[in-house]
Design a protein around this motif. Structure first.
Motif, PDB file in Angstrom:
ATOM      1  N   THR A  20       0.830  -1.205   0.000  1.00 19.80           N
ATOM      2  CA  THR A  20       0.000   0.000   0.000  1.00 19.80           C
ATOM      3  C   THR A  20       0.863   1.253   0.000  1.00 19.80           C
ATOM      4  O   THR A  20       0.607   2.216  -0.743  1.00 19.80           O
ATOM      5  N   GLN A  21       1.908   1.238   0.821  1.00 20.49           N
ATOM      6  CA  GLN A  21       2.780   2.406   0.909  1.00 20.49           C
ATOM      7  C   GLN A  21       3.546   2.625  -0.385  1.00 20.49           C
ATOM      8  O   GLN A  21       3.787   3.776  -0.787  1.00 20.49           O
ATOM      9  N   VAL A  25       1.285   4.547  -2.676  1.00 22.32           N
ATOM     10  CA  VAL A  25       1.175   5.959  -2.271  1.00 22.32           C
ATOM     11  C   VAL A  25       2.410   6.739  -2.706  1.00 22.32           C
ATOM     12  O   VAL A  25       2.306   7.833  -3.283  1.00 22.32           O
ATOM     13  N   VAL A  46      -0.722   7.946   4.609  1.00 23.12           N
ATOM     14  CA  VAL A  46      -1.686   8.005   3.508  1.00 23.12           C
ATOM     15  C   VAL A  46      -2.238   9.412   3.326  1.00 23.12           C
ATOM     16  O   VAL A  46      -2.134  10.002   2.247  1.00 23.12           O
TER      17      VAL A  46
END
Length: 333
Positions: A90-91, A94, A186
């Motif tokens: 996920t990071q 981003v 996020v």
């Protein structure tokens, strides 16, 4: 009801995983093979980084999400490690989006220094830094900010013998997910990207009014690409923020605030983002669209050539002859 919801959730996760893999492999092939010259452009390098992160969502994050739903028994340390892999991917998405926004901003506002800064070497260094930082941020729970560290020292030995079912929120701390991951990793980058794209569109709008007709064509292409990349950012926010808001509700109001079915829907929506991105690239970015068409044409030509070879080389049996005529003998005759 719970069993049916899990079955539906698992089936949809499998479909999302297959779509992620096929779509993002096509994106990587399109950029690295179809439009290889554009790997010198930083934007497409960062798009490859984002596509790799989305591909790994289908390969690793989705299967782990199904496993980390209490259906397998793992040691707390292994369960924590696998849960952190999801956070790393996920990071990486981003930070890849952030790198794209910074690249477009520098290209527009520092055109003279941009060519010196945006070399291929510097670009891949930036990609490496994105993934390194993603690992550091995603694996932060391994260094102590997790639910395992809050257990009493005396209960460690007894719990390690039983190996309880592995669940994401049983090892990942909700305060970590809300305060560190959501707000810090996020929301903060999303706000920065929003400001960058606002400046980009504001500047493009002003330049379009003041420039001549010849310069407007280049600015319009720049605006179209910026709109496409901003759409990818908006879809990321729409798909991921609901799940993070559910974590906020779980932290502040308790487990009864979010039903299991709602949590499944949030997880599915977050994973669907990785499957949607290749579709956005195909319809919104002309260069990738052209590369898609080249790949599909090449694929169809190969399929047709293979079918043609099979038909030509298929043995024929004569009713009046006792032997089978082959392709080689036909050519000699």
């Amino acid at each position: 009801m719970a069993e049916w919801s899990w079955v539906v959730y698992t089936v949809l996760e499998v479909l999302i995983a297959v779509t992620c893999c096929l779509g993002n492999v096509l994106v990587v092939c399109a950029v690295c093979v179809g439009i290889r010259d554009f790997l010198h452009e930083p934007t497409f390098c960062f798009l490859v980084s984002l596509a790799v992160a989305d591909l790994l969502v289908g390969v690793a994050a989705v299967p782990l999400a199904v496993l980390l739903d209490g259906w397998v028994s793992l040691t707390p340390d292994l369960c924590l490690l696998l849960s952190c892999v999801v956070l790393v991917l996920t990071q990486a998405s981003v930070l890849s989006l952030l790198a794209i926004a910074v690249d477009r901003y520098l290209r527009l506002h520092t055109p003279l220094r941009y060519k010196a800064l945006a070399t291929q070497k510097h670009t891949w260094i930036a990609v490496s830094l994105c993934w390194t930082l993603s690992c550091l941020l995603g694996f932060t729970p391994l260094f102590g900010w997790n639910n395992s560290s809050s257990k009493a020292p005396g209960s460690t030995n007894s719990s390690s013998l039983s190996s309880p079912p592995c669940n994401f929120l049983s090892v990942i701390s909700l305060p970590f997910m809300v305060y560190f991951n959501f707000l810090g990793c996020v929301m903060a980058p999303l706000l920065v990207m929003t400001l960058l794209y606002t400046r980009i569109f504001w500047s493009l709008q002003g330049r379009l009014k003041e420039s001549c007709a010849q310069a407007q064509a280049s600015l319009l292409r720049e605006k179209r690409l910026a709109c496409s990349l901003a759409l990818v950012l908006i879809l990321f926010a729409v798909c991921w923020i609901p799940l993070h808001l559910m974590n906020c509700l779980l932290l502040f109001q308790g487990p009864q605030a979010v039903t299991q079915e709602t949590l499944y829907a949030g997880i599915l929506l977050s994973h669907a983002n990785s499957a949607v991105n290749p579709v956005v690239y195909a319809y919104r970015i002309p260069k990738i669209q052209q590369a898609y068409n080249q790949i599909w044409r090449h694929f169809l030509v190969n399929i047709n050539s293979l079918n043609g070879d099979k038909q030509v080389c298929r043995p024929r049996t004569s009713s009046q002859a006792n032997h089978t005529e082959t392709c080689a003998s036909r050519e000699q005759s």
